[in-house]
Design a protein around this motif. Structure first.
Motif, PDB file in Angstrom:
ATOM      1  N   LYS A 216       0.590  -1.252  -0.193  1.00  0.00           N
ATOM      2  CA  LYS A 216      -0.441  -0.192   0.217  1.00  0.00           C
ATOM      3  C   LYS A 216       1.314   0.974  -0.053  1.00  0.00           C
ATOM      4  CE  LYS A 216      -3.582   2.161   2.702  1.00  0.00           C
ATOM      5  NZ  LYS A 216      -4.436   2.131   3.802  1.00  0.00           N
ATOM      6  N   LYS A 219       2.480   1.751  -3.662  1.00  0.00           N
ATOM      7  CA  LYS A 219       1.232   2.457  -4.670  1.00  0.00           C
ATOM      8  C   LYS A 219       1.130   3.727  -4.231  1.00  0.00           C
ATOM      9  CE  LYS A 219      -1.059  -2.108  -4.481  1.00  0.00           C
ATOM     10  NZ  LYS A 219      -2.222  -2.721  -4.268  1.00  0.00           N
ATOM     11  N   GLU A 220       0.730   4.269  -2.743  1.00  0.00           N
ATOM     12  CA  GLU A 220       0.590   6.275  -2.170  1.00  0.00           C
ATOM     13  C   GLU A 220       1.711   6.763  -3.175  1.00  0.00           C
ATOM     14  OE1 GLU A 220       0.958   6.100   1.724  1.00  0.00           O
ATOM     15  OE2 GLU A 220      -1.834   4.832   1.581  1.00  0.00           O
TER      16      GLU A 220
END
Length: 329
Positions: A216, A219-220
Motif C-alpha cells: 500500500k 502504491k501511494e
C-alpha cells in the motif's frame, strides 16, 4: 523417462444414465482437477519434475474408460523418488480431503464452462446421450447446477476416499530407444508404487502465495502521469495519449461464456522488431522477451510469481516481434 499410471473407476461406468451416477462423475472431475492443481504446485516447487506432471480424468479427456491418469516426466535416477512424491499427494487427499478454497475455485471454473446457449447445450447433451449413455432429461442443467453449487467440502471428501482407495492397475513408461528405463520389468515398477503407498503421510502444506506485488505504501508513492484523450484512429474505440508518449487504445468486446468472461486483456507492441537490430544483436533481441518473462520481479522468484498469477487468474505472454517495424500514427 515419462511414466503413466491409471487408477480405474469401474463404479462410474454403468451409472451415467442416472442422476446420482452423473453427480458421482462430476465429483470425480472436481477431485481430478484439485489433484492436478496440487501437482502443478509441486512442479513449481521441485526441480525434479522439469517437463511434465499432472492428473486428469481419462473419460473427459479422450473418451477412454473411467480412470484417473497420473503422469510425470523425471530423470531415470530419480524414478522411485518421483513415484513417492506423486503418491504422497494422493494419500494426502485421501486422508485429509480438500480445502474450502480449492473446492470453490474448481466449482467456479466448472460452472463457467457449461454452455449458456440452448442450442449448443442440447447439441452436446444429445451427443453424450447417443454415444456415451449419459443421462438426458429436461432441466438437467438447472438441477446439476444447484447440486454443484451446494456441494460441500465434507461431501466431496467422502468421494476422495472412494475414488483414491485402490492402487493403480495400469502402468506404462515412455523413454527413448536404448534407455535404461525400457529395461525395467512390470514387477519392478509396480513394486516402486507399492512402496510409495507405504510411506508416512505428511500434512499437505499449501504453497505461500504472494498477496500483492506492491504494498500500500509503494502504491501511494507511484507518480500519476498526465494523459490526453484523442480522436480514435479505429472506429468503436477510445484512445488516450500518455505524457511519456505511450498510446492506449481501449475497445470493449463481448466475450464468450467461460472462465475468461470477466477478464481484462492488455496487449502491447514495440515500434521495432528484432530484425531492426544489428546482426550481432539480433539473437539477443530475439531472446530478450523470454528473459523478461522468466526474470524475477522485485525479488520474487519465478515460481512465486507463477503461483501469484495462477491464484489471481491472470497470465503474461511475451512474444518476439521480428518484422522490420511497426508504425503507429
Amino acid at each position: 523417462m515419462q511414466a503413466f499410471w491409471y487408477i480405474r473407476q469401474p463404479q462410474l461406468v454403468n451409472r451415467l444414465h442416472t442422476k446420482e451416477g452423473f453427480q458421482d462423475y462430476i465429483a470425480f472431475q472436481l477431485i481430478s482437477q484439485i489433484l492436478s492443481k496440487r501437482y502443478l504446485e509441486m512442479e513449481m516447487e521441485s526441480p525434479l519434475f522439469s517437463a511434465h506432471i499432472g492428473a486428469k480424468d481419462t473419460y473427459t479427456y479422450g473418451g477412454n474408460p473411467f480412470s484417473l491418469e497420473l503422469s510425470f516426466t523425471a530423470p531415470i535416477a530419480q524414478r522411485e523418488h518421483a513415484f513417492g512424491l506423486m503418491v504422497q499427494k494422493i494419500l494426502q487427499l485421501k486422508r485429509d480431503g480438500v480445502y474450502q478454497h480449492e473446492l470453490e475455485k474448481v466449482k467456479k471454473i466448472y460452472l463457467s464452462e457449461i454452455p449458456i446457449a440452448k442450442q449448443a447445450y442440447w447439441n452436446g447433451e444429445l451427443f453424450n446421450y447417443a454415444l456415451k449413455n449419459e443421462m438426458l432429461f429436461p432441466y438437467r442443467k438447472e438441477g446439476l447446477l444447484a447440486w454443484i453449487q451446494e456441494l460441500s467440502v465434507e461431501e466431496l471428501n467422502v468421494y476422495c476416499t472412494e475414488f483414491l482407495s485402490s492402487l493403480p492397475q495400469d502402468i506404462g513408461i515412455i523413454a527413448p530407444k536404448g534407455s535404461k528405463a525400457l529395461q525395467y520389468s512390470e514387477e519392478e515398477v509396480r513394486q516402486w508404487i507399492v512402496e510409495a503407498y507405504k510411506q508416512p503421510v505428511e500434512a499437505y502444506q499449501a504453497p505461500k502465495i504472494i498477496e500483492e506485488l506492491y504494498t500500500k505504501k509503494e502504491k501511494e508513492h507511484l507518480k500519476k502521469v498526465t494523459y490526453t484523450k484523442v480522436k480514435p484512429t479505429i472506429p468503436g474505440t477510445e484512445e488516450f495519449l500518455l505524457a511519456n508518449g505511450l498510446r492506449i487504445i481501449m475497445k470493449a468486446f463481448q466475450p464468450s461464456a467461460g472462465v475468461e468472461a470477466n477478464t481484462l486483456t492488455i496487449q502491447g507492441w514495440t515500434t521495432k522488431g528484432a530484425s531492426c537490430f544489428p546482426d550481432q544483436d539480433y539473437y539477443s533481441a530475439l531472446n530478450a522477451p523470454s528473459l523478461v518473462h522468466y526474470k524475477a520481479i522485485k525479488g520474487f522468484s519465478k515460481r512465486e510469481l507463477d503461483r501469484f498469477k495462477e491464484i489471481m487468474a491472470f497470465s503474461i505472454v511475451v512474444h518476439t516481434l521480428i518484422i522490420t517495424n511497426l508504425v503507429f500514427k
